[in-house]
Design an enzyme around this catalytic site. Sequence first.
Site, PDB file in Angstrom:
ATOM      1  N   HIS A  37      46.934  15.034   1.077  1.00 53.14           N
ATOM      2  CA  HIS A  37      47.391  15.772  -0.084  1.00 53.14           C
ATOM      3  C   HIS A  37      47.071  17.448   0.524  1.00 53.14           C
ATOM      4  CE1 HIS A  37      43.299  14.760  -1.561  1.00 53.14           C
ATOM      5  NE2 HIS A  37      43.094  16.207  -1.364  1.00 53.14           N
ATOM      6  N   HIS A 119      47.428  22.879   5.294  1.00 53.38           N
ATOM      7  CA  HIS A 119      47.113  21.866   6.226  1.00 53.38           C
ATOM      8  C   HIS A 119      46.649  20.487   5.515  1.00 53.38           C
ATOM      9  CE1 HIS A 119      42.885  22.760   5.018  1.00 53.38           C
ATOM     10  NE2 HIS A 119      42.655  21.484   5.383  1.00 53.38           N
TER      11      HIS A 119
END
Length: 180
Positions: A37, A119
């Site tokens: 996530h 990221h």
Amino acid sequence: MRLFIAFDVSEEVKNHLLELQKQLPKDSKLNLAKEFHETLKFLGDVDDDKVDKIKAMLSNVSFTQFNAKTSGIGVFPDEKMIRVVWVGLEPKDNIVGLQQEIEKALLDMFPKDTRFHPHLTLARVKFVKDKKDFMEKLNRLTIKEIEFPVSSFKLIKSTLTPEGPVYEDVAEFSLKPQEK
């Protein structure tokens, strides 16, 4: 309870990240991420009685849905001291914009994060035998650009266990539909 705010990625992205994990250099000690996530804000340990206030503040975040895509590979904090291997996300403007809206909503309760880089964590690095070789192998990996919709974000509880963190959704917040 330990809380953070994040958005999910598509199954296609998750499958690609699992394939990339199999290709990471084997001569290093890595803890592979089990779930993927984009963490927008880490809140840390929060008293149970503050959760409703956090949910109320997050429900005021106004942001439009967008498409994100995987893009590139890198390490934190740098190539001299490799601690995390990650796959980047684009478009940075949209992701950072959403992150900043969340920051603004929670400013009364939590300090502002000054270092945010979109990221997805592939692995936490415990030990790298040869950093130059490790980076050369990483840079040879092919990162597919996979696009996916971002239509909501979540408040997530993280419980640390010996097998790694266990995540539980506390609340989900929808973003405004894209205008056509």
